[in-house]
Design a protein around this motif. Structure first.
Motif, PDB file in Angstrom:
ATOM      1  N   LYS A   7       0.825  -1.198   0.000  1.00 29.33           N
ATOM      2  CA  LYS A   7       0.000   0.000   0.000  1.00 29.33           C
ATOM      3  C   LYS A   7       0.862   1.252   0.000  1.00 29.33           C
ATOM      4  O   LYS A   7       0.611   2.212  -0.720  1.00 29.33           O
ATOM      5  CB  LYS A   7      -0.919  -0.016   1.216  1.00 29.33           C
ATOM      6  CG  LYS A   7      -1.877   1.180   1.247  1.00 29.33           C
ATOM      7  CD  LYS A   7      -2.807   1.070   2.434  1.00 29.33           C
ATOM      8  CE  LYS A   7      -3.759   2.262   2.457  1.00 29.33           C
ATOM      9  NZ  LYS A   7      -4.656   2.200   3.620  1.00 29.33           N
ATOM     10  N   ARG A  42     -10.952  -3.325 -12.306  1.00 31.55           N
ATOM     11  CA  ARG A  42     -10.852  -3.832 -10.943  1.00 31.55           C
ATOM     12  C   ARG A  42      -9.619  -4.733 -10.796  1.00 31.55           C
ATOM     13  O   ARG A  42      -8.892  -4.656  -9.801  1.00 31.55           O
ATOM     14  CB  ARG A  42     -12.125  -4.600 -10.572  1.00 31.55           C
ATOM     15  CG  ARG A  42     -12.171  -5.059  -9.122  1.00 31.55           C
ATOM     16  CD  ARG A  42     -13.519  -5.679  -8.807  1.00 31.55           C
ATOM     17  NE  ARG A  42     -14.587  -4.696  -8.849  1.00 31.55           N
ATOM     18  CZ  ARG A  42     -14.956  -3.960  -7.808  1.00 31.55           C
ATOM     19  NH1 ARG A  42     -14.323  -4.075  -6.655  1.00 31.55           N
ATOM     20  NH2 ARG A  42     -15.950  -3.100  -7.914  1.00 31.55           N
ATOM     21  N   ASP A  43      -9.382  -5.575 -11.808  1.00 30.54           N
ATOM     22  CA  ASP A  43      -8.214  -6.449 -11.755  1.00 30.54           C
ATOM     23  C   ASP A  43      -6.927  -5.642 -11.830  1.00 30.54           C
ATOM     24  O   ASP A  43      -5.952  -5.944 -11.138  1.00 30.54           O
ATOM     25  CB  ASP A  43      -8.265  -7.454 -12.912  1.00 30.54           C
ATOM     26  CG  ASP A  43      -7.027  -8.330 -12.974  1.00 30.54           C
ATOM     27  OD1 ASP A  43      -6.755  -9.047 -11.981  1.00 30.54           O
ATOM     28  OD2 ASP A  43      -6.327  -8.295 -13.997  1.00 30.54           O
ATOM     29  N   ARG A  46      -6.183  -4.179  -8.523  1.00 29.88           N
ATOM     30  CA  ARG A  46      -5.627  -5.199  -7.632  1.00 29.88           C
ATOM     31  C   ARG A  46      -4.149  -5.424  -7.928  1.00 29.88           C
ATOM     32  O   ARG A  46      -3.325  -5.521  -7.017  1.00 29.88           O
ATOM     33  CB  ARG A  46      -6.401  -6.513  -7.797  1.00 29.88           C
ATOM     34  CG  ARG A  46      -5.910  -7.652  -6.903  1.00 29.88           C
ATOM     35  CD  ARG A  46      -6.614  -8.947  -7.246  1.00 29.88           C
ATOM     36  NE  ARG A  46      -6.407  -9.343  -8.627  1.00 29.88           N
ATOM     37  CZ  ARG A  46      -5.281  -9.908  -9.081  1.00 29.88           C
ATOM     38  NH1 ARG A  46      -4.255 -10.092  -8.262  1.00 29.88           N
ATOM     39  NH2 ARG A  46      -5.181 -10.244 -10.356  1.00 29.88           N
ATOM     40  N   ARG A  47      -3.806  -5.484  -9.193  1.00 23.96           N
ATOM     41  CA  ARG A  47      -2.407  -5.697  -9.577  1.00 23.96           C
ATOM     42  C   ARG A  47      -1.516  -4.544  -9.107  1.00 23.96           C
ATOM     43  O   ARG A  47      -0.358  -4.760  -8.740  1.00 23.96           O
ATOM     44  CB  ARG A  47      -2.290  -5.824 -11.103  1.00 23.96           C
ATOM     45  CG  ARG A  47      -2.853  -7.121 -11.678  1.00 23.96           C
ATOM     46  CD  ARG A  47      -2.925  -7.036 -13.196  1.00 23.96           C
ATOM     47  NE  ARG A  47      -3.457  -8.245 -13.785  1.00 23.96           N
ATOM     48  CZ  ARG A  47      -2.713  -9.167 -14.400  1.00 23.96           C
ATOM     49  NH1 ARG A  47      -1.406  -8.988 -14.520  1.00 23.96           N
ATOM     50  NH2 ARG A  47      -3.268 -10.249 -14.910  1.00 23.96           N
ATOM     51  N   GLY A  49      -2.182  -2.672  -6.538  1.00 24.80           N
ATOM     52  CA  GLY A  49      -2.263  -2.544  -5.094  1.00 24.80           C
ATOM     53  C   GLY A  49      -2.934  -1.257  -4.648  1.00 24.80           C
ATOM     54  O   GLY A  49      -2.583  -0.686  -3.619  1.00 24.80           O
ATOM     55  N   SER A  51      -6.903   1.128  -4.675  1.00 25.89           N
ATOM     56  CA  SER A  51      -8.347   0.954  -4.617  1.00 25.89           C
ATOM     57  C   SER A  51      -8.916   0.769  -6.021  1.00 25.89           C
ATOM     58  O   SER A  51      -8.318   1.219  -7.009  1.00 25.89           O
ATOM     59  CB  SER A  51      -9.000   2.164  -3.960  1.00 25.89           C
ATOM     60  OG  SER A  51      -8.991   3.268  -4.842  1.00 25.89           O
ATOM     61  N   HIS A  52     -10.083   0.124  -6.100  1.00 27.91           N
ATOM     62  CA  HIS A  52     -10.661  -0.136  -7.415  1.00 27.91           C
ATOM     63  C   HIS A  52     -11.048   1.150  -8.134  1.00 27.91           C
ATOM     64  O   HIS A  52     -11.239   1.153  -9.355  1.00 27.91           O
ATOM     65  CB  HIS A  52     -11.886  -1.048  -7.277  1.00 27.91           C
ATOM     66  CG  HIS A  52     -13.062  -0.384  -6.626  1.00 27.91           C
ATOM     67  ND1 HIS A  52     -13.224  -0.344  -5.251  1.00 27.91           N
ATOM     68  CD2 HIS A  52     -14.120   0.286  -7.146  1.00 27.91           C
ATOM     69  CE1 HIS A  52     -14.338   0.307  -4.968  1.00 27.91           C
ATOM     70  NE2 HIS A  52     -14.897   0.705  -6.093  1.00 27.91           N
TER      71      HIS A  52
END
Length: 201
Positions: A7, A42-43, A46-47, A49, A51-52
């Motif tokens: 993060k 969204r993916d 995630r990749r 790191g 927020s969407h």
């Protein structure tokens, strides 16, 4: 308490303006592996790191992201074409671009994926078109009574067709172990040459 490294790293990228590039790079990896249909904001979040909502902050939506990829691709293509010494060399550089940037190439020529009126896209596409026309002008098609626009279509069709067949592995047999760029150059030499003529006798 130690903050989560991923993060913290993501936040640092964001504040330094690198998140946009990170998302673009991740998207290109996904497209190269799975095609544009495999792309999900969204993916990608995630990749990276984050927020969407972070990708949407930079690109608004999936179409915006794909449009940004296409615009970047046309910019890279225009730069490559302008480095060509003549029409045939420009064609070789077109094929080289497709080989080195297959994800860009997939997206650039699929209008249904893109926001057609995007200024960055239309500007970059125009630059690539101008670069191709400059290469065609080097063979002086007008001196032979040949429509320079059609000459450009012919040159583009040859390079784009070869690149598309190559990326689809349809030329694996004919090309074999040879350098694809050298094979294209040989094919182009059968049809075009710079100087006083456009088509070989």
């Amino acid at each position: 308490m130690t903050p989560a490294p991923a993060k913290k790293s993501a936040e640092r990228r964001y504040h330094h303006g690198d998140l946009r590039r990170a998302i673009l790079t991740a998207a290109l990896d996904v497209i190269a592996a799975d095609g544009p249909s495999g792309l999900s904001l969204r993916d990608l979040a995630r990749r990276a790191g984050v927020s969407h909502a972070a990708p949407a902050h930079h690109f608004k939506d999936r179409t915006g992201l794909l449009t940004a990829i296409a615009a970047e691709g046309f910019g890279l293509l225009a730069a490559g074409l302008r480095e060509g010494e003549d029409l045939k060399d420009a064609g070789v550089r077109y094929v080289r671009f497709a080989r080195e940037h297959p994800a860009h190439f997939q997206v650039m020529f699929t209008p249904g994926l893109l926001r057609a009126d995007d200024l960055e896209l239309t500007t970059a596409r125009a630059l690539a078109g101008d670069a191709l026309r400059e290469a065609v002008a080097g063979v002086r098609p007008d001196d032979l009574g040949i429509d320079s626009r059609l000459a450009g279509v012919a040159a583009w069709s040859l390079a784009h067709g070869f690149a598309t067949l190559l990326l689809g592995h349809n030329l694996d047999g004919p090309v074999g172990d040879r350098d694809p760029e050298e094979v294209f150059e040989a094919v182009a030499a059968m049809l075009f040459r710079t100087g006083d003529t456009v088509v070989e006798d």
